[in-house]
Scaffold this active site. Structure first.
Site, mmCIF file in Angstrom:
data_model
loop_
_atom_site.group_PDB
_atom_site.id
_atom_site.type_symbol
_atom_site.label_atom_id
_atom_site.label_comp_id
_atom_site.label_asym_id
_atom_site.label_seq_id
_atom_site.Cartn_x
_atom_site.Cartn_y
_atom_site.Cartn_z
ATOM 1 C CE1 TYR A 128 -2.167 5.990 10.470
ATOM 2 C CE2 TYR A 128 -0.248 6.851 11.790
ATOM 3 C CZ TYR A 128 -1.008 5.829 11.507
ATOM 4 O OH TYR A 128 -1.091 4.483 12.095
ATOM 5 N NE ARG A 165 2.296 -8.147 -3.338
ATOM 6 C CZ ARG A 165 1.852 -9.414 -3.655
ATOM 7 N NH1 ARG A 165 0.869 -10.221 -2.667
ATOM 8 N NH2 ARG A 165 2.017 -10.027 -4.915
ATOM 9 C CE LYS A 188 -4.651 -12.478 -6.384
ATOM 10 N NZ LYS A 188 -5.555 -11.767 -5.337
ATOM 11 C CD GLU A 233 -6.385 7.249 11.474
ATOM 12 O OE1 GLU A 233 -5.446 8.147 10.853
ATOM 13 O OE2 GLU A 233 -6.135 6.306 12.333
ATOM 14 C CG ASP A 256 -12.950 -12.290 -4.469
ATOM 15 O OD1 ASP A 256 -12.269 -11.604 -5.141
ATOM 16 O OD2 ASP A 256 -12.395 -12.711 -3.285
ATOM 17 C CB THR A 297 -6.117 -8.062 -5.135
ATOM 18 O OG1 THR A 297 -6.275 -9.044 -6.258
ATOM 19 C CG2 THR A 297 -6.435 -8.888 -3.907
HETATM 20 N N1 DSN Z 1 -3.186 -15.558 -2.530
HETATM 21 C C1 DSN Z 1 -4.057 -15.140 -3.857
HETATM 22 C C2 DSN Z 1 -3.858 -16.273 -4.924
HETATM 23 O O1 DSN Z 1 -2.835 -16.662 -5.358
HETATM 24 O O2 DSN Z 1 -4.643 -16.497 -5.945
HETATM 25 C C3 DSN Z 1 -5.442 -15.145 -3.648
HETATM 26 O O3 DSN Z 1 -5.626 -14.222 -2.401
#
Ligand code: DSN
Length: 424
Positions: free
Chosen positions: A45, A228, A222, A47, A192, A219
């Site tokens: 942990y 993730r 990707k 924080e 984003d 994120t």
């Molecule tokens: N779920 C993602 C996507 O597949 O584009 C976006 O958050």
């Protein structure tokens, strides 16, 4: 692990190995990222932030998180990085909560034209707190955004955030136009870039910070090929996270840090932060730039090969890693049916709404594809002709089980020749 779970783990590994992953938001991580995720940092942990924690035993976690922050800043030319968001949705919510008051306005992309759920879909908690207004595309054939209409709506609604970003838009965003409109109405500029972070880090696509954007959320799993998770990057100086600062653009890093923790999340997932540090280090290598450029080359070629075979693409092509197909116009099958047919032969894609889709979101007209994962496996432009051909043969031969069975064997034999990046 018990037998059932072990079997399910092995079955998923087999699926990933023997199939080709075409979902544009998915990718394969390296062995080092996987090892970091499975490491004993999951036990800890932490924080707070490096040097300002609430629990003891932080001599190692502080160094790990600081390294992840430093690498993220370097990769994207940011002044500050918060690497604690558990994913993209919490990252976006933390920004909204850091900057907005209930009832404030955000301007974001029309949802059926490529915008994301967290950009104010009516079902989200953000949409209940804030007012979302929209911009969209001018011409469905080219996908060009209607910047004139964006300016008019922005002048009328005075959004406090102008959000550039998408999860289903295959064309380039004109960040310069976004910045000029946002600056004109005094909006904070937020990008984003969840889908394209790796392409920006790999210098294959432009970086919104070069156009005066204030905030980037993303994120990390990707195109960036990490674990993730999520991240928020800002320009501006970091103050004392324990003291509430005024809401000024200069204070955005502190406002956001305070909102991620303790505002919105509890402890960071330190195994995930370690894996982010590993992935950012990988994205700093020259090979990652080659990878990012190959993702785009593969996407363009796959788009061309599909169009040559009668697939009708939304916007008639792509400038990034993703492709949207109008399956109803192409072959009179829904995106959902197409997804299921491709599943049968080991090609994984996802159905998706397309602009002005007459069908509902769970059974939409569109099919969304992308090249990040197959590029990580090592496929190049010439392989895209094969992928398009298999897709075509499966859709055209959808009522012939023997043909689908043969195609599955062909795809499996082909895919098995390409190792997963985590094998190396
Ligand atoms: N779920 C993602 C996507 O597949 O584009 C976006 O958050």
């Amino acid at each position: 692990m018990n037998k059932t779970l072990k079997e399910l783990l092995e079955a998923e590994e087999k699926r990933q190995r023997q199939g080709l992953e075409l979902i544009p938001s998915e990718n394969y991580v390296s062995r080092d990222v996987l090892d970091a995720l499975g490491s004993i940092y999951t036990n800890k942990y932490s924080e707070g932030y490096p040097g300002k924690r609430y629990y003891g035993g932080q001599e190692n976690t502080d160094k790990v998180e600081q390294l992840a922050i430093d690498r993220a800043k370097q990769l994207f030319g940011a002044d500050h990085a918060n690497v604690q968001p558990h994913s993209g949705a919490p990252a976006n919510i933390a920004v909204y909560q850091a900057w907005l008051e209930p009832g404030d306005c955000v301007m974001a992309m029309q949802l059926d034209q490529g915008g994301h759920l967290t950009h104010g879909h009516p079902v989200t908690s953000s949409a209940k707190l804030y007012k979302f207004v929209r911009y969209g595309i001018k011409d469905i054939e080219t996908g060009e955004i209607d910047y004139d209409a964006m300016r008019e709506v922005a002048k009328k609604e005075k959004p406090k955030i102008l959000l550039a970003g998408f999860s289903g838009y295959p064309r380039a965003l004109d960040y310069e136009k976004f910045a000029s409109i946002g600056n004109e109405v005094g909006a904070v500029l937020m990008a984003d870039m969840a889908h394209i972070a790796g392409l920006i880090a790999g210098k294959a696509l432009p970086n919104p910070f070069d156009f005066g954007f204030h905030i980037i959320t993303t994120t990390t799993h990707k195109t960036l090929r990490g674990p993730r998770g999520g991240m928020i990057l800002t320009r501006g100086t970091v103050g004392n996270p324990l003291k509430a600062p005024d809401k000024t653009v200069e204070n955005l890093p502190t406002l956001i840090d305070r909102e991620v923790f303790p505002g919105f999340q509890g402890g960071p997932h330190m195994n995930n932060v370690l894996a982010k540090a590993v992935a950012f280090g990988e994205a700093q290598q020259p090979e990652f730039q080659t990878y990012a450029k190959q993702v785009l080359k593969n996407a363009k070629r796959l788009a061309d090969e599909l169009m040559n075979r009668g697939f009708k693409l939304v916007t008639n092509g792509t400038d990034n890693h993703l492709i949207q197909i109008d399956m109803m116009k192409s072959f009179e099958v829904t995106g959902r049916e197409a997804q299921d047919i491709l599943d049968e032969i080991g090609l994984t894609a996802n159905c998706n709404s397309i602009p002005n889709d007459p069908l509902p979101p769970f059974r939409p007209s569109g099919l969304r594809l992308g090249t990040p994962a197959i590029t990580s496996r090592g496929l190049n432009e010439d392989d895209m002709a094969l992928v398009a051909e298999w897709m075509n043969a499966a859709i055209v031969g959808r009522n012939k089980p023997d043909q689908l069975k043969k195609l599955k064997a062909i795809v499996s034999e082909f895919a098995s020749k390409y190792p997963l990046p985590s094998d190396k």
